[in-house]
Design a protein around this motif. Structure first.
Motif, PDB file in Angstrom:
ATOM      1  N   GLU A   1      27.629  38.055  42.255  1.00  0.00           N
ATOM      2  CA  GLU A   1      28.236  38.096  40.919  1.00  0.00           C
ATOM      3  C   GLU A   1      29.710  37.718  40.985  1.00  0.00           C
ATOM      4  O   GLU A   1      30.226  37.011  40.098  1.00  0.00           O
ATOM      5  CB  GLU A   1      28.052  39.486  40.317  1.00  0.00           C
ATOM      6  CG  GLU A   1      26.597  39.796  39.956  1.00  0.00           C
ATOM      7  CD  GLU A   1      26.354  41.268  39.690  1.00  0.00           C
ATOM      8  OE1 GLU A   1      27.338  42.053  39.798  1.00  0.00           O
ATOM      9  OE2 GLU A   1      25.209  41.629  39.379  1.00  0.00           O
ATOM     10  N   HIS A   2      30.391  38.161  42.040  1.00  0.00           N
ATOM     11  CA  HIS A   2      31.796  37.769  42.225  1.00  0.00           C
ATOM     12  C   HIS A   2      31.915  36.256  42.398  1.00  0.00           C
ATOM     13  O   HIS A   2      32.801  35.612  41.818  1.00  0.00           O
ATOM     14  CB  HIS A   2      32.371  38.491  43.443  1.00  0.00           C
ATOM     15  CG  HIS A   2      33.722  37.979  43.865  1.00  0.00           C
ATOM     16  ND1 HIS A   2      34.883  38.335  43.222  1.00  0.00           N
ATOM     17  CD2 HIS A   2      34.087  37.116  44.865  1.00  0.00           C
ATOM     18  CE1 HIS A   2      35.910  37.724  43.805  1.00  0.00           C
ATOM     19  NE2 HIS A   2      35.454  36.982  44.799  1.00  0.00           N
TER      20      HIS A   2
ATOM     21  N   ARG B   1      31.496  34.533  39.069  1.00  0.00           N
ATOM     22  CA  ARG B   1      32.695  34.652  38.223  1.00  0.00           C
ATOM     23  C   ARG B   1      33.777  33.668  38.649  1.00  0.00           C
ATOM     24  O   ARG B   1      34.605  33.248  37.830  1.00  0.00           O
ATOM     25  CB  ARG B   1      33.234  36.083  38.271  1.00  0.00           C
ATOM     26  CG  ARG B   1      32.381  37.095  37.527  1.00  0.00           C
ATOM     27  CD  ARG B   1      33.121  38.403  37.333  1.00  0.00           C
ATOM     28  NE  ARG B   1      33.447  39.048  38.606  1.00  0.00           N
ATOM     29  CZ  ARG B   1      32.656  39.909  39.235  1.00  0.00           C
ATOM     30  NH1 ARG B   1      31.476  40.223  38.707  1.00  0.00           N
ATOM     31  NH2 ARG B   1      33.032  40.465  40.372  1.00  0.00           N
ATOM     32  N   ASN B   2      33.789  33.293  39.913  1.00  0.00           N
ATOM     33  CA  ASN B   2      34.778  32.335  40.420  1.00  0.00           C
ATOM     34  C   ASN B   2      34.325  30.890  40.266  1.00  0.00           C
ATOM     35  O   ASN B   2      34.990  29.973  40.743  1.00  0.00           O
ATOM     36  CB  ASN B   2      35.067  32.615  41.891  1.00  0.00           C
ATOM     37  CG  ASN B   2      36.186  33.620  42.069  1.00  0.00           C
ATOM     38  OD1 ASN B   2      36.547  34.323  41.130  1.00  0.00           O
ATOM     39  ND2 ASN B   2      36.737  33.699  43.258  1.00  0.00           N
TER      40      ASN B   2
END
Length: 296
Positions: A264-265, A268-269
């Motif tokens: 998920e990180h 997001r990037n």
């Protein structure tokens, strides 16, 4: 699919076979310019596009692995960029200068798809200079970082395994699951910066054994036996000294919840796709488990 000819079978034959056997989207990660004339690659891409239109994507790179196993350093960014631009031009139907001569795909109608042939071309980018080339020439980027790239299509390569309940990073299963990737820094240093091996655990002992396995002119062949696929007999000692702390950062090794959070990180990037490269004694099961966890 990978394109290290000294390690794997022919990538285009397998892409064609898989196109017929599955409905999957398929890709090359990555094609390396020195392995084939650019016209040969353009014709191969055209053949696959005729076989299964719209299902392929092609990454291109400087050949960190594909050339290392041939005892050659990676190609320059300029050489690789020129190859990508030539390939794109050929697929458009343009007349392209190659090795000082004007070349074009002149396949008769019916002997290849009509030009232009529009397929995505990605760039394997490691570092700011390489990323800048990708931003100027490619449809997307392949990387090993979560950092934003400024491109809409970002493929993040990952290696690792899902920890079982109560399992830690030093378990034999984890080492087996990542072993072929874990030992690669030793391979590379031994070939290009051998003095640095003295600073690594058991580096001196390992290189001494590697040197007696082959004649001096064939050391690179000993170093890369099982390259990114298996752990050879000399590499086994390196798994015993693998540092525990850096593993979690370098590899995707963690609990299911932690790996979901990491994906998920990345999303997001700007990461749009994860390219998971499982190895070890049961790579197929590793692939199924990671897909079930992250693709659900």
């Amino acid at each position: 699919m990978y394109d290290s000819a000294a390690v794997y079978e022919d990538i285009f034959i397998w892409l064609a076979r898989l196109a017929e056997l599955t409905d999957a989207q398929l890709g090359a990660a990555v094609l390396v310019p020195n392995l084939r004339h650019v016209m040969t690659v353009a014709s191969a891409i055209a053949t696959l596009e005729d076989l299964a239109p719209g299902r392929f994507v092609y990454g291109l790179g400087t050949g960190e692995s594909a050339r290392t196993v041939l005892n050659k350093k990676r190609l320059s960014l300029a050489t690789t960029r020129r190859y990508l631009e030539q390939l794109r031009g050929l697929l458009r139907g343009d007349v392209v200068e190659i090795d000082g001569e004007r070349c074009q795909m002149i396949h008769w109608p019916g002997l290849a798809p009509a030009r232009p042939i529009d397929v995505p071309l990605l760039w394997s980018a490691f570092g700011p200079k390489s990323l800048a080339v990708a931003q100027e020439t490619a449809d997307g980027v392949m990387t090993v970082s979560d950092e934003p790239t400024g491109l809409a299509w970002n493929v993040r390569m990952i290696n690792g395994t899902i920890l079982d309940d109560g399992e830690d990073l030093t378990s034999p299963r984890v080492k087996a699951a990542i072993g072929p990737w874990l030992v690669l820094p030793y391979h590379s240093l031994a070939q290009w910066k051998p003095d640095a091996l003295d600073r690594l655990p058991r580096g001196a002992e390992w290189i001494a054994q590697s040197k007696v396995a082959r004649s001096p002119g064939e050391l690179h062949l000993a170093l890369h036996e099982g390259h990114a696929t298996h752990v050879n007999a000399r590499d086994e000692m390196l798994l015993e000294v693998a540092p525990e702390i850096p593993l979690r950062g370098a590899f995707w090794i963690d609990t299911p919840d932690a790996l979901r959070a990491r994906a998920e990180h990345a999303a997001r990037n700007g990461i749009t796709e994860l390219l998971y490269a499982p190895v070890g004694p049961d790579a197929a099961d590793e692939l199924r488990r990671m897909a079930a966890l992250l693709a659900g």
